[in-house]
Design an enzyme around this catalytic site. Structure first.
Site, mmCIF file in Angstrom:
data_model
loop_
_atom_site.group_PDB
_atom_site.id
_atom_site.type_symbol
_atom_site.label_atom_id
_atom_site.label_comp_id
_atom_site.label_asym_id
_atom_site.label_seq_id
_atom_site.Cartn_x
_atom_site.Cartn_y
_atom_site.Cartn_z
ATOM 1 C CG ASP A 143 -12.081 -6.679 6.559
ATOM 2 O OD1 ASP A 143 -12.069 -6.848 7.791
ATOM 3 O OD2 ASP A 143 -11.348 -7.324 5.792
ATOM 4 C CG ASP A 157 -9.809 -2.924 0.306
ATOM 5 O OD1 ASP A 157 -10.957 -2.992 -0.147
ATOM 6 O OD2 ASP A 157 -9.157 -3.943 0.616
ATOM 7 C CB CYS A 207 8.843 8.898 -7.172
ATOM 8 S SG CYS A 207 7.963 8.092 -5.803
ATOM 9 C CB CYS A 211 8.289 7.196 -2.296
ATOM 10 S SG CYS A 211 9.534 6.152 -3.062
ATOM 11 C CB CYS A 241 12.095 7.810 -5.612
ATOM 12 S SG CYS A 241 11.344 6.344 -6.346
ATOM 13 C CG HIS A 267 8.136 3.301 -5.821
ATOM 14 N ND1 HIS A 267 8.404 4.581 -6.269
ATOM 15 C CD2 HIS A 267 7.575 2.641 -6.862
ATOM 16 C CE1 HIS A 267 8.043 4.676 -7.543
ATOM 17 N NE2 HIS A 267 7.528 3.518 -7.924
#
Ligand SMILES: [Zn+2]
Length: 390
Positions: free
Chosen positions: A102, A276, A314, A316, A319, A345
């Site tokens: 940025d 973002d 999920c 991830c 999970c 997650h």
């Protein structure tokens, strides 16, 4: 609006099968030196050259294809010249996919202990050690060239959406002069440069800023000064105006600072391609995890006996392997693994949500999928988005 085409460190292709007058949403592909980014897309924030609590393999496993790093933070610590000597930001943080840095403007305004903005640049006191620093459009570009991200952003002067008109006008005009200086200063041919539209909530200033920034040879257009203290209606009206003026401008549009799934869906439907926010990772570290339709507070004692994963199906790390009971225990015991699992997650949930939007766009049925996506997104969390810097 005709943009001057500069060189091509990046390219953006709009893939939406056919124009659909029921939505301004569009499917795209942004090609950058370190890889391809399918849009609409969300960028996890790696403030200090790390997405807090995750290593690069974790980040990739969440589905992230591009991350954001903060120019202001890396300039102050460990220093852009040090990172450059060590081979650049990609090598430094061991992330070989696209990175956007940025402009640093937002942190100067929101984080630095004291600041004085003049027409040449901004002088501020470091929030870390109180030392005095100065950023100008030229130095902000030089810092980002040293860091070597795929995308740099022109130095801007953001103000809060609710600021009074004279403050917004002053900052907007300054942002325009700084945008021209940033374009003139930027040398790196393997790095794209995006420019920032300001203008607050004042329609005429937004219009002027949109025309001015779009008239410069930037590779992408950031929409700044939103995702702060504005209402949803104010944001919608501002985006309508900006995107309407950009019309068929071929460059990616990036709304800075938006991160809740409901807000992302709304903005995608208004024609935004990139986002973002620290929101998914920040709320994860407080124990708030996102599930279809809402949130789960991992500190609730009721979860201590729950053998189910946070979200069935999920993919991830949290999970796939662990129960709510285990993660709830980790949060109560303040174990470090809690922050990693919850962050994995929430980022996976957010990036999967963007993938669902892209799938609907590819099939040409986003309007039909809207109700289902909205249900999954749950309630908007606009209030949590305020106070972005971390
Ligand atoms: Zn999960």
């Amino acid at each position: 609006m005709n943009a001057v085409v500069r060189r091509a460190p990046s390219s953006f292709e709009i893939l939406t099968p056919s124009p659909d007058d029921r939505t301004r949403a569009r499917l795209g592909r942004l090609t950058l030196p370190h890889g391809v980014v399918e849009t609409p897309q969300f960028m996890p924030v790696g403030t200090n050259a790390t997405v807090k609590a995750l290593d690069p393999d974790d980040i990739a496993a969440t589905g992230a294809t591009i991350i954001l790093a903060n120019t202001y933070h890396l300039y102050l610590r460990p220093g852009h010249q040090r990172i450059e000597r060590l081979g650049g930001l990609h090598r430094f943080m061991a992330w070989d996919r696209p990175i956007l840095t940025d402009s640093g403007g937002f942190q100067v305004v929101s984080l630095a202990d004291s600041r004085k903005v003049d027409d040449d640049g901004a002088t501020f006191r470091s929030h870390i050690d109180g030392s005095i620093h100065r950023l100008t459009p030229e130095s902000a570009v030089a810092i980002q060239e040293a860091l070597g991200a795929d995308v740099a952003v022109a130095f801007d002067h953001p103000v809060y959406p609710s600021s009074e008109r004279s403050v917004v006008e002053d900052a907007t005009e300054r942002t325009h002069r700084w945008a021209e200086r940033s374009v003139a200063a930027h040398r790196r041919e393997d790095q794209a440069l995006f420019g920032v539209i300001q203008g607050g909530l004042e329609p005429d200033l937004r219009e002027r800023s949109t025309r001015f920034i779009a008239g410069l040879p930037f590779d992408g257009i950031n929409i700044g000064g939103l995702a702060g203290d504005e209402t949803k209606v104010q944001r919608r009206e501002t985006l309508d105006l900006v995107v309407g003026l950009l019309a068929d401008d071929p460059r990616p549009r990036y709304l800075m600072g938006l991160g809740s799934p409901a807000d992302l869906l709304d903005a995608v439907e208004q024609g935004i391609d990139l986002f973002d926010s620290v929101l998914p990772s920040r709320v994860a570290r407080t124990g708030q995890v996102w599930i279809p339709g809402g949130k789960l507070n991992m500190r609730r004692s009721a979860l201590l006996d729950d053998p189910a994963p946070i979200e069935d199906g999920c993919p991830c790390l949290a999970c796939r392997r662990f129960s709510r009971a285990y993660i709830a225990h980790l949060f109560r015991a303040r174990e470090l693994l809690a922050y990693r699992l919850a962050t994995c997650h929430n980022l996976t949930f957010t990036l999967d949500f963007m993938a669902r939007i892209r799938t609907a766009l590819a099939a040409g049925n986003l309007p039909e999928s809207r109700a289902e996506l909205r249900l999954r997104a749950g309630r908007s969390t606009l209030g949590e988005a305020a106070g972005e810097p971390e």
